[in-house]
Design a protein around this motif. Structure first.
Motif, PDB file in Angstrom:
ATOM      1  N   TRP A  79      -8.898  62.660  12.147  1.00 26.64           N
ATOM      2  CA  TRP A  79      -9.497  63.233  13.348  1.00 26.64           C
ATOM      3  C   TRP A  79      -9.488  64.758  13.354  1.00 26.64           C
ATOM      4  O   TRP A  79     -10.424  65.373  13.862  1.00 26.64           O
ATOM      5  CB  TRP A  79      -8.821  62.663  14.589  1.00 26.64           C
ATOM      6  N   ASP A  80      -8.455  65.387  12.799  1.00 25.89           N
ATOM      7  CA  ASP A  80      -8.446  66.854  12.730  1.00 25.89           C
ATOM      8  C   ASP A  80      -9.632  67.346  11.906  1.00 25.89           C
ATOM      9  O   ASP A  80     -10.310  68.306  12.286  1.00 25.89           O
ATOM     10  CB  ASP A  80      -7.142  67.371  12.108  1.00 25.89           C
ATOM     11  N   VAL A  85     -12.867  66.859  13.909  1.00 25.89           N
ATOM     12  CA  VAL A  85     -13.043  67.913  14.920  1.00 25.89           C
ATOM     13  C   VAL A  85     -13.518  69.205  14.257  1.00 25.89           C
ATOM     14  O   VAL A  85     -14.416  69.887  14.768  1.00 25.89           O
ATOM     15  CB  VAL A  85     -11.736  68.146  15.722  1.00 25.89           C
ATOM     16  N   LEU A 106     -11.742  64.800  19.906  1.00 23.15           N
ATOM     17  CA  LEU A 106     -10.612  65.470  20.560  1.00 23.15           C
ATOM     18  C   LEU A 106      -9.784  64.466  21.353  1.00 23.15           C
ATOM     19  O   LEU A 106      -8.553  64.530  21.359  1.00 23.15           O
ATOM     20  CB  LEU A 106     -11.114  66.590  21.466  1.00 23.15           C
ATOM     21  N   ARG A 107     -10.459  63.552  21.997  1.00 25.11           N
ATOM     22  CA  ARG A 107      -9.749  62.523  22.750  1.00 25.11           C
ATOM     23  C   ARG A 107      -8.911  61.650  21.809  1.00 25.11           C
ATOM     24  O   ARG A 107      -7.788  61.292  22.127  1.00 25.11           O
ATOM     25  CB  ARG A 107     -10.739  61.667  23.530  1.00 25.11           C
ATOM     26  N   LEU A 116      -7.482  62.600  19.236  1.00 24.67           N
ATOM     27  CA  LEU A 116      -6.316  63.411  18.868  1.00 24.67           C
ATOM     28  C   LEU A 116      -5.372  63.645  20.051  1.00 24.67           C
ATOM     29  O   LEU A 116      -4.425  64.413  19.941  1.00 24.67           O
ATOM     30  CB  LEU A 116      -6.777  64.776  18.337  1.00 24.67           C
ATOM     31  N   ASN A 117      -5.677  63.003  21.173  1.00 23.38           N
ATOM     32  CA  ASN A 117      -4.892  63.166  22.393  1.00 23.38           C
ATOM     33  C   ASN A 117      -4.891  64.623  22.861  1.00 23.38           C
ATOM     34  O   ASN A 117      -3.856  65.191  23.210  1.00 23.38           O
ATOM     35  CB  ASN A 117      -3.454  62.650  22.208  1.00 23.38           C
ATOM     36  N   ARG A 118      -6.092  65.199  22.860  1.00 26.14           N
ATOM     37  CA  ARG A 118      -6.293  66.561  23.369  1.00 26.14           C
ATOM     38  C   ARG A 118      -7.289  66.478  24.531  1.00 26.14           C
ATOM     39  O   ARG A 118      -8.422  66.941  24.444  1.00 26.14           O
ATOM     40  CB  ARG A 118      -6.794  67.464  22.241  1.00 26.14           C
ATOM     41  N   PRO A 119      -6.833  65.870  25.641  1.00 26.83           N
ATOM     42  CA  PRO A 119      -7.750  65.553  26.744  1.00 26.83           C
ATOM     43  C   PRO A 119      -8.377  66.770  27.425  1.00 26.83           C
ATOM     44  O   PRO A 119      -9.522  66.698  27.875  1.00 26.83           O
ATOM     45  CB  PRO A 119      -6.894  64.755  27.723  1.00 26.83           C
ATOM     46  N   GLU A 120      -7.649  67.869  27.525  1.00 23.65           N
ATOM     47  CA  GLU A 120      -8.216  69.044  28.202  1.00 23.65           C
ATOM     48  C   GLU A 120      -9.389  69.621  27.418  1.00 23.65           C
ATOM     49  O   GLU A 120     -10.409  70.000  28.009  1.00 23.65           O
ATOM     50  CB  GLU A 120      -7.140  70.099  28.447  1.00 23.65           C
ATOM     51  N   GLU A 121      -9.244  69.698  26.102  1.00 25.58           N
ATOM     52  CA  GLU A 121     -10.347  70.205  25.273  1.00 25.58           C
ATOM     53  C   GLU A 121     -11.535  69.249  25.318  1.00 25.58           C
ATOM     54  O   GLU A 121     -12.690  69.682  25.371  1.00 25.58           O
ATOM     55  CB  GLU A 121      -9.879  70.408  23.830  1.00 25.58           C
ATOM     56  N   ALA A 122     -11.234  67.958  25.321  1.00 22.23           N
ATOM     57  CA  ALA A 122     -12.307  66.958  25.415  1.00 22.23           C
ATOM     58  C   ALA A 122     -13.044  67.118  26.744  1.00 22.23           C
ATOM     59  O   ALA A 122     -14.286  67.102  26.796  1.00 22.23           O
ATOM     60  CB  ALA A 122     -11.739  65.551  25.285  1.00 22.23           C
TER      61      ALA A 122
END
Length: 161
Positions: A103-104, A107, A131-132, A134-140
């Protein structure tokens, strides 16, 4: 004799197809998941023009869709070197990485695609989904909001939020 005549006429007609017609044929076979026939069409184009970027991109897509992920990755990586300004190539590479759970890398590839074509909502939605993953919800969330700023009716962005 009759068979030879039929084949020569058939092959002659096929050789006269407009250059873009092969893509519709490949799409048709791909929709039917007939990877062998789709590959034959693409390989025929590549036999005539080995550096044809569009045909090479189709070959990489077919490899990915047919489950030959490592070969697809190699094809897309080669294309990013030869045509680094094509966002669809970067999106294809991101699809390979997503299939591999990388996933990195997905992205990053989608970041290149968005830099090239910032107004393309499909690229931003794909990046938000990666991004989601990767558990990066704010960026998503930011990506989905960016999509809604340009396309307020985007159902995918609304669902993403």
């Amino acid at each position: 004799m009759c068979c030879c005549l039929f084949l020569s006429v058939t092959l002659g007609v096929q050789a006269q197809k407009p250059p873009q017609d092969w893509q519709s044929e490949v799409r048709h076979y791909a929709e039917a998941r007939d990877w062998s026939s789709a590959s034959q069409v693409v390989n025929a184009v590549l036999a005539r023009s080995p550096k044809d970027l569009e045909a090479r991109a189709w070959k990489a897509r077919l490899l990915l869709w047919s489950g030959r992920v490592k070969k697809a990755e190699s094809g897309f990586l080669s294309l990013t070197r030869d045509d680094p300004k094509d966002p669809d190539i970067w999106q294809g590479l991101a699809s390979v990485y997503a299939r591999q759970g990388r996933w990195d890398d997905a992205v990053s590839a989608l970041g290149h695609a968005v830099e090239i074509a910032p107004a393309r909502t499909d690229l931003r939605i794909a990046r938000a989904q990666a991004l989601r993953a990767l558990n990066r919800p704010e960026e998503a969330r930011e990506e989905f909001l960016t999509v809604l700023k340009t396309n307020a009716s985007s159902e995918e962005a609304k669902r993403g939020l």
